[in-house]
Design a protein around this motif. Structure first.
Motif, PDB file in Angstrom:
ATOM      1  N   GLN A  65      69.391 -21.488 -24.890  1.00 26.48           N
ATOM      2  CA  GLN A  65      68.061 -22.117 -25.140  1.00 26.48           C
ATOM      3  C   GLN A  65      67.498 -21.867 -26.149  1.00 26.48           C
ATOM      4  OE1 GLN A  65      66.636 -20.247 -21.362  1.00 26.48           O
ATOM      5  NE2 GLN A  65      66.984 -22.120 -20.194  1.00 26.48           N
ATOM      6  N   ARG A  97      58.948 -27.290 -27.510  1.00 26.78           N
ATOM      7  CA  ARG A  97      60.077 -26.165 -27.227  1.00 26.78           C
ATOM      8  C   ARG A  97      60.440 -26.413 -25.708  1.00 26.78           C
ATOM      9  NH1 ARG A  97      56.475 -21.461 -30.179  1.00 26.78           N
ATOM     10  NH2 ARG A  97      55.689 -21.645 -27.933  1.00 26.78           N
ATOM     11  N   ILE A 133      66.371 -24.732 -29.449  1.00 30.69           N
ATOM     12  CA  ILE A 133      65.013 -24.895 -30.164  1.00 30.69           C
ATOM     13  C   ILE A 133      65.241 -24.555 -31.623  1.00 30.69           C
ATOM     14  CG2 ILE A 133      62.906 -23.579 -30.479  1.00 30.69           C
ATOM     15  CD1 ILE A 133      62.723 -22.749 -27.664  1.00 30.69           C
ATOM     16  N   ARG A 157      64.482 -16.620 -22.041  1.00 33.10           N
ATOM     17  CA  ARG A 157      65.614 -17.485 -22.708  1.00 33.10           C
ATOM     18  C   ARG A 157      66.864 -16.979 -23.157  1.00 33.10           C
ATOM     19  NH1 ARG A 157      60.681 -19.905 -25.413  1.00 33.10           N
ATOM     20  NH2 ARG A 157      60.376 -22.013 -24.662  1.00 33.10           N
ATOM     21  N   ASP A 200      64.532 -26.913 -24.882  1.00 32.45           N
ATOM     22  CA  ASP A 200      65.238 -25.809 -24.432  1.00 32.45           C
ATOM     23  C   ASP A 200      65.884 -25.910 -23.274  1.00 32.45           C
ATOM     24  OD1 ASP A 200      63.546 -25.400 -22.401  1.00 32.45           O
ATOM     25  OD2 ASP A 200      62.619 -23.446 -23.020  1.00 32.45           O
TER      26      ASP A 200
END
Length: 323
Positions: free
Chosen positions: A290, A243, A294, A286, A247
Motif C-alpha cells: 500500500q 492517497r 502511494i 499500511r 493505496d
C-alpha cells in the motif's frame, strides 16, 4: 525455530537496541544486528530495512532540499546528483524554499535532521547489505500528484515554490510514514518494559510528531487561498482522497477539516481533524504494498512517481511487497 520466528526475532533485536541505546550507540556498536540476507530468513529482514531505507532517502532529500542542505545527503551515503528537482532550484548552499517564515524553516530544519539521521543509522546497521539511493523525482512526481488530486485543476505543483506549497508537499509524505510504522507493529510482540514494542512505539511517535506538526500548520491556514480556486483545507483533502484511492484500501486516510471529510469511519464533532485516526482514535496501518502504491502513484506499480526507476532492490523486494 521457524523462518518467520527467526525473522521477527532479528527485527526485535534491531528495534530494541536502537531504542534502548540511541542512534549514536547503534552506529558504533550495533552494526552487526542486521547483516546481508541469510539462508535462515530468506533475505526478508534485509528487505524490510532496505525498503525503509528507500523511503528515508526520499524524505531526507525532500526536507534537505527545502532548507538548502541537499549536499548533506551525499555525505550520509545517498546521492544528491540523483535527485530530480524543479528547474532553477538546486536545494544547495543554504538556498531553500524562498520567503519561509522563521518558525516553518526551523521546523523543516528539525525534520531534515531527523530524516538524515534515519538514513545514517539504517545504512550503518545494514552495512554492505544497504541498497544505494535510487533516483528520486521531487519535480515531475509532484506535478503528477497535483493533477491527479485536483482533476487536472492544479497543473504545476512545486513544493519548493513557497512556504505554503512546501507544507502541502510535506503532507504528502508524513501521514504515509506514520501508517507504515503502524503497519510494522504486527511483527513485534515483546511486552517487556523498556523492550522492543516500547522502543518501536518511540520511532512511530517521532513520525507522528512530524505529521502532527505539518497538519497543524496547514490547519492554521485552512481558509487561505491555495491554488485553482481551492483553499488550503480543500487541497489537503484532495491529497488525502488521492492517497486513499491509490493505496488500495478505502477510508484509511483523512484531511484536516472535519466538514470536508466524507466516507471515513471517524468524523469528529470538532471543526479540526489534525489527528488522523479511526473510530477508536487509533492510527491507520499500511502494508509495504500500500505504501508502494502511494509513492509510485499507481496501484500495483513497481516504479514511477517519486521513484521513476523503482526502488533500489536487494533481490528480495518482491517478497516484501507480497506480504
Amino acid at each position: 525455530m521457524s523462518n518467520d520466528t527467526q525473522g521477527m526475532s532479528t527485527r526485535r533485536k534491531f528495534l530494541g537496541m536502537a531504542g534502548m541505546m540511541g542512534a549514536g550507540a547503534v552506529l558504533s556498536g550495533c552494526t552487526n544486528v542486521i547483516a546481508a540476507p541469510s539462508s535462515q530468513d530468506n533475505g526478508l529482514d534485509a528487505a524490510i530495512f532496505n525498503f525503509a531505507l528507500n523511503l528515508e532517502y526520499l524524505e531526507a532529500a525532500f526536507y534537505l532540499a527545502a532548507v538548502g542542505r541537499l549536499g548533506e545527503l551525499t555525505a550520509a551515503g545517498g546521492d544528491a546528483s540523483k535527485v530530480i528537482l524543479p528547474a532553477g532550484f538546486s536545494g544547495m548552499d543554504n538556498v531553500g524554499v524562498p520567503n519561509m517564515s522563521r518558525d516553518v524553516r526551523d521546523l523543516a530544519q528539525e525534520i531534515a535532521d531527523d530524516e538524515l539521521a534515519h538514513v545514517k543509522v539504517i545504512r550503518a546497521v545494514l552495512k554492505s547489505a544497504a541498497v544505494p539511493q535510487p533516483t528520486l523525482d521531487l519535480s515531475n512526481s509532484f506535478v503528477a500528484a497535483g493533477k491527479a488530486a485536483s482533476d487536472n485543476a492544479i497543473t504545476n505543483f512545486n513544493p519548493f515554490a513557497n512556504e505554503l506549497f512546501f507544507l502541502h508537499g510535506a503532507f504528502v509524505f508524513e501521514d504515509v510514514g506514520v501508517t507504515a510504522y503502524k503497519g510494522a507493529a504486527r511483527f513485534i510482540d515483546d511486552q517487556n518494559p523498556g523492550g522492543n514494542l516500547e522502543n518501536a512505539a518511540g520511532i512511530l511517535a517521532v513520525e507522528a510528531y512530524h505529521a502532527g506538526a505539518i497538519r497543524h500548520e496547514l490547519y492554521r491556514r485552512r481558509n487561505d487561498p491555495a491554488a485553482a480556486g481551492l483553499n488550503v483545507g480543500e487541497v489537503v483533502q484532495k491529497i488525502s482522497n488521492l492517497r486513499d484511492s491509490v493505496d488500495g484500501n478505502t477510508d484509511d486516510d483523512q484531511g484536516i477539516v472535519s466538514t470536508l471529510q466524507t466516507g471515513a469511519p471517524y468524523i469528529r464533532a470538532s471543526a479540526s481533524n489534525i489527528i488522523a485516526a479511526d473510530v477508536n482514535a487509533i492510527a491507520f496501518s499500511r502494508t509495504p504494498r500500500q505504501v508502494g502504491n502511494i509513492v509510485f502513484l499507481a496501484a500495483g506499480a513497481t516504479k514511477g512517481g517519486f521513484f521513476p526507476n523503482g526502488l533500489s532492490d536487494d533481490g528480495n523486494l518482491g517478497k516484501l511487497l507480497a506480504l
